[in-house]
Enzyme design. Structure first.
Site, PDB file in Angstrom:
ATOM      1  N   GLN A   1      62.502  40.751  71.757  1.00  0.00           N
ATOM      2  CA  GLN A   1      63.651  41.433  71.158  1.00  0.00           C
ATOM      3  C   GLN A   1      63.514  42.938  71.390  1.00  0.00           C
ATOM      4  O   GLN A   1      62.464  43.527  71.111  1.00  0.00           O
ATOM      5  CB  GLN A   1      63.722  41.115  69.649  1.00  0.00           C
ATOM      6  CG  GLN A   1      64.973  41.622  68.959  1.00  0.00           C
ATOM      7  CD  GLN A   1      66.270  40.990  69.466  1.00  0.00           C
ATOM      8  OE1 GLN A   1      66.295  39.837  69.889  1.00  0.00           O
ATOM      9  NE2 GLN A   1      67.345  41.749  69.433  1.00  0.00           N
TER      10      GLN A   1
ATOM     11  N   ASP B   1      66.412  35.660  78.839  1.00  0.00           N
ATOM     12  CA  ASP B   1      67.269  36.835  78.623  1.00  0.00           C
ATOM     13  C   ASP B   1      67.806  37.372  79.950  1.00  0.00           C
ATOM     14  O   ASP B   1      68.740  38.177  79.957  1.00  0.00           O
ATOM     15  CB  ASP B   1      66.448  37.954  77.952  1.00  0.00           C
ATOM     16  CG  ASP B   1      66.881  38.228  76.527  1.00  0.00           C
ATOM     17  OD1 ASP B   1      68.010  37.847  76.167  1.00  0.00           O
ATOM     18  OD2 ASP B   1      66.094  38.833  75.777  1.00  0.00           O
TER      19      ASP B   1
ATOM     20  N   LYS C   1      69.009  33.804  65.976  1.00  0.00           N
ATOM     21  CA  LYS C   1      68.596  33.030  67.156  1.00  0.00           C
ATOM     22  C   LYS C   1      67.760  31.819  66.723  1.00  0.00           C
ATOM     23  O   LYS C   1      67.938  30.711  67.241  1.00  0.00           O
ATOM     24  CB  LYS C   1      67.808  33.930  68.128  1.00  0.00           C
ATOM     25  CG  LYS C   1      68.689  34.956  68.830  1.00  0.00           C
ATOM     26  CD  LYS C   1      67.906  36.025  69.607  1.00  0.00           C
ATOM     27  CE  LYS C   1      68.861  37.089  70.139  1.00  0.00           C
ATOM     28  NZ  LYS C   1      68.195  38.202  70.845  1.00  0.00           N
TER      29      LYS C   1
HETATM   30  N1  GUN Z   1      68.534  43.795  71.915  1.00  0.00           N
HETATM   31  C1  GUN Z   1      69.887  43.938  71.945  1.00  0.00           C
HETATM   32  N2  GUN Z   1      70.454  42.927  72.633  1.00  0.00           N
HETATM   33  C2  GUN Z   1      69.447  42.151  73.061  1.00  0.00           C
HETATM   34  C3  GUN Z   1      69.398  40.954  73.824  1.00  0.00           C
HETATM   35  O1  GUN Z   1      70.403  40.392  74.284  1.00  0.00           O
HETATM   36  N3  GUN Z   1      68.165  40.443  74.040  1.00  0.00           N
HETATM   37  C4  GUN Z   1      67.043  41.043  73.571  1.00  0.00           C
HETATM   38  N4  GUN Z   1      65.873  40.485  73.858  1.00  0.00           N
HETATM   39  N5  GUN Z   1      67.048  42.136  72.869  1.00  0.00           N
HETATM   40  C5  GUN Z   1      68.250  42.695  72.610  1.00  0.00           C
END
Ligand code: GUN
Length: 282
Positions: free
Chosen positions: A95, A118, A51
């Site tokens: 995350q 998100d 990211k």
């Molecule tokens: N953990 C697994 N997929 C995601 C996601 O799309 N966003 C976040 N923040 N954590 C995750």
């Protein structure tokens, strides 16, 4: 049979985001994303560095707050509060998963919904269900972009979603329903999965079970979106669909890798750009 190329589409979206950021820069705005990473889960670390890299390539700022797995909930809440009040940060992403001593709901609810790129905050989830403008979860949003790119209109289609998680299945249900599809959503307690998948014009599956969707479960000419990402013992990356045997029956199908996977980060950038464009409204 047509392969739905998410890799190429994600690159196109990332390039467009980059061009839009160049325009925003002329007005003195550089979109910025803050990421909170707790602990040393290898998969989470990999996702966060991907990211970060994507932000940099798009011309976006990113800052990663790394914390030990022993950190208290209070400390994370303090950092989120600090980010919420920083006018130069447009998006915040925690995350997941978080360590067991942390209440994930409480953390997500602490994020300013206008920075919730998100799309996990109940404010955005509620607006999504109501068909209002909001931040929607990146992976299902990426699926909608794939459908749009390949001119697959969900209106009137019989869709079967397999997997009912908060991050993927449930927002996928809202997005497709809002787009006029008739949607079945199946999960671990579904009595007869095949009865549902066999009826579907479009199957969207994301549960993390390699080989779950077999040839006998798919009607001729169906479209399939495979969100599963599974690493086999031999190192091969596969989805939830038995691709080799199912693909010949389909009119359209996403590969794994190179299908939905790359779209998630592209949509995160797109959501962060949207947040930055709304800076004045905050
Ligand atoms: N953990 C697994 N997929 C995601 C996601 O799309 N966003 C976040 N923040 N954590 C995750």
């Amino acid at each position: 049979m047509n392969i739905l190329d998410g890799k190429a589409l994600s690159q196109k979206i990332r390039n467009n985001v980059k061009l839009e950021i160049e325009k925003l820069e002329e007005n003195g705005i550089t979109p910025a994303l803050a990421v909170i990473l707790v602990g040393d889960d290898p998969a989470s670390k990999t996702y966060v560095s991907m990211k970060e890299k994507a932000c940099g390539e798009a011309g976006m700022y990113s800052i990663v707050h790394k914390m030990p797995s022993s950190i208290s909930e209070k400390k994370i809440l303090e950092i989120i509060d600090m980010i919420n009040h920083n006018d130069y940060i447009d998006g915040v992403l925690v995350q997941l998963p978080l360590p067991p001593q942390i209440n994930t709901t409480k953390i997500i609810e602490a994020i300013d919904p206008k920075k919730d790129v998100d799309g996990f905050h109940p404010f955005n989830v509620g607006r999504l269900v109501s068909g209002l403008d909001c931040f929607a979860s990146c992976t299902p949003l990426g699926v909608m972009e794939i459908l749009k790119e390949y001119k697959i209109d969900p209106k009137g289609l019989d869709v079967c979603i397999v997997g009912a998680s908060n991050i993927v299945g449930k927002p996928m249900l809202s997005l497709l329903l809002n787009a006029g599809a008739t949607v079945d959503i199946c999960h671990i307690f579904t009595k007869d999965l095949k009865a549902h998948t066999l009826k579907a014009d479009l199957i969207v599956v994301g549960v993390g079970k390699p080989g779950l969707i077999t040839e006998d479960m798919v009607k001729d000419g169906a479209k399939i979106i495979d969100i599963g990402i599974n690493r086999l013992d031999n190192g091969k990356l596969v989805g939830d669909v038995d691709f080799e045997n199912v693909a010949p029956k389909c009119s359209h199908i996403t590969p794994v890798p190179g299908g939905v996977g790359p779209m998630t980060i592209a949509m995160l950038l797109s959501n962060t750009l949207k947040a930055a464009k709304g800076r004045d409204e905050k």
